[in-house]
Design a protein around this motif. Structure first.
Motif, PDB file in Angstrom:
ATOM      1  N   LYS A 138      -2.111  -0.262  -2.626  1.00 40.22           N
ATOM      2  CA  LYS A 138      -2.104   0.566  -1.687  1.00 40.22           C
ATOM      3  C   LYS A 138      -3.462   0.275  -0.836  1.00 40.22           C
ATOM      4  O   LYS A 138      -3.613   0.790   0.279  1.00 40.22           O
ATOM      5  CB  LYS A 138      -1.989   2.201  -2.068  1.00 40.22           C
ATOM      6  CG  LYS A 138      -0.589   2.359  -2.366  1.00 40.22           C
ATOM      7  CD  LYS A 138      -0.772   3.715  -2.601  1.00 40.22           C
ATOM      8  CE  LYS A 138       0.785   4.427  -3.164  1.00 40.22           C
ATOM      9  NZ  LYS A 138       1.739   4.147  -2.050  1.00 40.22           N
ATOM     10  N   THR A 159      11.954  -6.026  -0.721  1.00 41.22           N
ATOM     11  CA  THR A 159      10.520  -5.547  -0.523  1.00 41.22           C
ATOM     12  C   THR A 159       9.463  -5.535  -1.621  1.00 41.22           C
ATOM     13  O   THR A 159       9.918  -4.665  -2.469  1.00 41.22           O
ATOM     14  CB  THR A 159      10.266  -4.270   0.315  1.00 41.22           C
ATOM     15  OG1 THR A 159      11.001  -4.632   1.657  1.00 41.22           O
ATOM     16  CG2 THR A 159       8.845  -3.969   0.765  1.00 41.22           C
ATOM     17  N   TYR A 160       8.636  -6.303  -1.720  1.00 41.19           N
ATOM     18  CA  TYR A 160       7.756  -6.181  -2.720  1.00 41.19           C
ATOM     19  C   TYR A 160       6.360  -5.164  -2.565  1.00 41.19           C
ATOM     20  O   TYR A 160       5.709  -5.314  -1.490  1.00 41.19           O
ATOM     21  CB  TYR A 160       7.201  -7.518  -3.138  1.00 41.19           C
ATOM     22  CG  TYR A 160       6.112  -7.658  -4.222  1.00 41.19           C
ATOM     23  CD1 TYR A 160       6.759  -7.687  -5.484  1.00 41.19           C
ATOM     24  CD2 TYR A 160       4.671  -7.750  -4.072  1.00 41.19           C
ATOM     25  CE1 TYR A 160       5.657  -7.531  -6.599  1.00 41.19           C
ATOM     26  CE2 TYR A 160       3.876  -7.946  -5.114  1.00 41.19           C
ATOM     27  CZ  TYR A 160       4.342  -7.778  -6.451  1.00 41.19           C
ATOM     28  OH  TYR A 160       3.277  -7.820  -7.446  1.00 41.19           O
ATOM     29  N   PRO A 161       6.073  -4.324  -3.325  1.00 38.94           N
ATOM     30  CA  PRO A 161       5.001  -3.502  -3.079  1.00 38.94           C
ATOM     31  C   PRO A 161       3.734  -3.977  -3.206  1.00 38.94           C
ATOM     32  O   PRO A 161       3.420  -4.485  -4.525  1.00 38.94           O
ATOM     33  CB  PRO A 161       5.506  -2.294  -4.126  1.00 38.94           C
ATOM     34  CG  PRO A 161       6.002  -2.952  -5.211  1.00 38.94           C
ATOM     35  CD  PRO A 161       6.860  -3.913  -4.674  1.00 38.94           C
ATOM     36  N   TRP A 164       8.383   2.237   3.200  1.00 37.84           N
ATOM     37  CA  TRP A 164       7.235   1.276   3.297  1.00 37.84           C
ATOM     38  C   TRP A 164       6.671   1.229   4.635  1.00 37.84           C
ATOM     39  O   TRP A 164       7.301   1.715   5.502  1.00 37.84           O
ATOM     40  CB  TRP A 164       7.576  -0.311   2.646  1.00 37.84           C
ATOM     41  CG  TRP A 164       8.749  -0.524   3.060  1.00 37.84           C
ATOM     42  CD1 TRP A 164       9.992  -0.483   2.492  1.00 37.84           C
ATOM     43  CD2 TRP A 164       8.911  -1.594   4.368  1.00 37.84           C
ATOM     44  NE1 TRP A 164      10.932  -1.150   3.380  1.00 37.84           N
ATOM     45  CE2 TRP A 164      10.480  -1.727   4.144  1.00 37.84           C
ATOM     46  CE3 TRP A 164       8.036  -1.829   5.340  1.00 37.84           C
ATOM     47  CZ2 TRP A 164      10.967  -2.314   5.285  1.00 37.84           C
ATOM     48  CZ3 TRP A 164       8.803  -2.507   6.355  1.00 37.84           C
ATOM     49  CH2 TRP A 164      10.121  -3.067   6.236  1.00 37.84           C
ATOM     50  N   VAL A 219       2.902  -2.166   1.973  1.00 31.45           N
ATOM     51  CA  VAL A 219       2.568  -1.084   1.185  1.00 31.45           C
ATOM     52  C   VAL A 219       3.652   0.027   1.236  1.00 31.45           C
ATOM     53  O   VAL A 219       4.007   0.518   1.998  1.00 31.45           O
ATOM     54  CB  VAL A 219       1.120  -0.628   1.696  1.00 31.45           C
ATOM     55  CG1 VAL A 219       0.775   0.790   0.969  1.00 31.45           C
ATOM     56  CG2 VAL A 219       0.173  -1.580   1.360  1.00 31.45           C
ATOM     57  N   GLU A 220       3.949   0.587  -0.004  1.00 31.63           N
ATOM     58  CA  GLU A 220       4.928   2.124   0.055  1.00 31.63           C
ATOM     59  C   GLU A 220       4.180   3.113   0.273  1.00 31.63           C
ATOM     60  O   GLU A 220       2.975   3.094   0.255  1.00 31.63           O
ATOM     61  CB  GLU A 220       5.482   1.968  -1.432  1.00 31.63           C
ATOM     62  CG  GLU A 220       6.375   0.816  -1.844  1.00 31.63           C
ATOM     63  CD  GLU A 220       6.881   1.190  -3.326  1.00 31.63           C
ATOM     64  OE1 GLU A 220       8.020   0.613  -3.453  1.00 31.63           O
ATOM     65  OE2 GLU A 220       6.330   1.731  -4.166  1.00 31.63           O
ATOM     66  N   CYS A 266      11.926   4.444  -2.140  1.00 32.35           N
ATOM     67  CA  CYS A 266      10.605   4.542  -1.393  1.00 32.35           C
ATOM     68  C   CYS A 266      10.410   3.799  -0.068  1.00 32.35           C
ATOM     69  O   CYS A 266      10.907   2.623  -0.156  1.00 32.35           O
ATOM     70  CB  CYS A 266       9.598   4.135  -2.408  1.00 32.35           C
ATOM     71  SG  CYS A 266       8.020   4.623  -2.049  1.00 32.35           S
TER      72      CYS A 266
END
Length: 525
Positions: free
Chosen positions: A463, A458-460, A408, A376-377, A406
């Protein structure tokens, strides 16, 4: 403009003096009536003058702390006038102000509401009001008073800064310590484990430990109670608990205690595996840069030099970055997942300060689109971007990374170990960790090297999978917490510490077995 300001101040002064004289000549009932009239007239004048002050000021709604605040306001004004009286060598007024200041400070003490004030408070307020009125009449000098108040303001700001620094220092200190109850629990479990016969020290379902069709979790912790909460909360919300396998790695001191807890409190049909990090013979200084750096004289001085100050005056950052967690290989083991779990293709990494609130099995089905890390970012408009963690004045950082990229969160990460090995993620980590031997690229910790190592890999995740901040931010919204699959107590205010945020402790404590005899004997409540 200056003349108008002065005339308004003089008008205000004359009105106060007139009302004060009348007040002192009336009986108690009449005093109260005239005081209310003085309040109304004072507010009318105050509204037209910047820097307003009324010795009779009260809140419109007569709050429960209006008298307390009035006394404190009078104390502030008295201190300002003391400075003016000293400058003018007005010894008589100076003596009267100091006497009334001492009386008012004794009366208000640590009171926060009017009910905590003694009966003498109204008399002290009235007496101070008389002296302040006299001070205005004899020493009314806007410039001198403003200078005095400005000096007091600067002094108060310095004091507030020192208190904030002290609070941060004590928070860091508390976060470093092991609560007595947890220490007691670990000792009791260790003793119980070592009296078990060897054939009773093994967990069932060993055949599941490398079954790649199951859901595997990695949890690295030296905190038995925290690890128990992670496992308990995950299993409780799992739709098929028998398909979940928890791989716990701890240190030598807590190995017996961790095994004993889960032998005595098995998590339903889920599988448990506990390992000792000291048994990983490949994790040595010839392979691992962090261990190699810890052997250097500079690092030993940084952490272990006897004359290192850990006082407030040395700053809180020194204490923060000397936190033992930065020395623990349990913290850096996250960069060696394929070596720890060579038979697995995917694993879900969990920190020990999280609580699981929903079934996590859908994470294994998330398409990472060729990335290695699903996380999660954490960045907003400008917060938690790369320039918060990395030193972009260093050319190696500036050339290779975007300062606005961003950030994470570590704490709940799904890792594709096959892709990890293809891209040599551990090698990338080793390269940058070696370059940071003098701590010039980033301060100590695992998130900055994690951001570097998994940059563009990194894959977001959505949230709602992971909500952070319960260990430092009291403003996390309840609806966000309730909707989250995982809540994270990142920060110093862990739920097992006294300093933890009480409003969030319930999310964690509901998964603690407080009725367990050892928890009761160790006074863990």
């Amino acid at each position: 403009m200056h003349t108008l300001f002065f005339d308004l101040q003089q008008l205000r002064l004359r009105r106060h003096e007139k009302r004060l004289t009348e007040l002192l000549q009336q009986d108690e009932g009449e005093k109260a009536r005239l005081e209310e009239e003085a309040i109304k007239r004072s507010k009318a004048v105050d509204g037209a003058i910047l820097g307003k002050y009324s010795i009779w000021r009260r809140d419109e709604n007569e709050n429960s702390d209006s008298l307390v605040r009035l006394i404190r306001d009078q104390v502030i004004m008295a201190r300002a006038y003391i400075g003016v009286a000293q400058a003018r060598n007005n010894q008589r007024l100076l003596r009267d102000l100091r006497i009334r200041l001492r009386d008012s400070e004794r009366v208000v003490g640590d009171a926060t509401i009017d009910a905590e004030l003694p009966r003498s408070a109204p008399d002290k307020i009235r007496a101070m009001g008389q002296v302040l009125a006299k001070a205005r009449q004899q020493n009314y000098d806007c410039n001198s008073l403003v200078k005095g108040l400005r000096a007091m303001l600067h002094g108060a700001e310095d004091y507030a800064r020192s208190l904030r620094k002290q609070s941060a220092f004590l928070s860091q200190l508390a976060a470093k310590t092991m609560p007595k109850g947890l220490h007691c629990l670990s000792l009791r479990l260790n003793v119980q484990y070592h009296v078990l016969p060897p054939d009773e020290r093994q967990f069932p379902n060993r055949e599941k430990l490398e079954d790649d069709d199951l859901y595997h979790y990695a949890l690295f912790s030296d905190n038995v109670l925290a690890a128990a909460v992670v496992v308990n909360s995950t299993v409780l919300h799992a739709e098929e608990p028998d398909k979940h396998v928890f791989h716990l790695v701890t240190d030598r001191l807590n190995f017996g205690a961790m095994k004993m807890w889960f032998l005595d409190n098995p998590p339903g049909n889920a599988t448990i595996h506990v390992q000792n990090i000291d048994d990983f013979t490949w994790l040595n200084s010839s392979y691992c840069p962090v261990l190699r750096q810890l052997e250097s004289a500079a690092m030993k001085d940084y952490y272990f030099k006897p004359d290192q100050t850990t006082s407030v005056t040395s700053g809180t950052s020194n204490l923060k970055y000397r936190n033992p967690k930065y020395l623990s290989m349990l913290n850096h083991l996250r960069f060696y997942l394929p070596e720890v779990f060579p038979g697995l293709s995917k694993i879900l990494f969990l920190d020990d300060d999280i609580v699981v609130q929903k079934d996590l099995t859908p994470l294994w089905s998330v398409d990472l689109h060729g990335k290695v890390n699903g996380a999660v970012e954490t960045c907003g408009a400008s917060f938690h971007r790369f320039d918060k963690y990395l030193n972009f004045s260093n050319p190696h950082i500036a050339r290779n990374f975007d300062p606005n990229a961003c950030g994470w969160a570590y704490g709940m990460n799904i890792f594709d170990l096959e892709e990890w090995k293809k891209r040599d993620i551990t090698g990338i980590y080793h390269k940058w960790q070696t370059m940071n031997k003098d701590r010039t690229l980033w301060k100590l910790g695992t998130l900055p090297p994690g951001l570097i190592t998994f940059y563009n890999l990194t894959y977001p995740l959505d949230k709602s999978w992971h909500v952070l901040g319960l260990g430092y931010n009291p403003g996390v919204e309840p609806e966000d917490i309730d909707a989250a699959a995982v809540v994270h107590y990142n920060g110093n205010l862990k739920p097992w510490l006294e300093i933890g945020l009480s409003r969030f402790k319930g999310y964690w404590s509901r998964y603690v077995k407080y009725d367990h005899p050892y928890l009761q004997e160790c006074n863990i409540q």
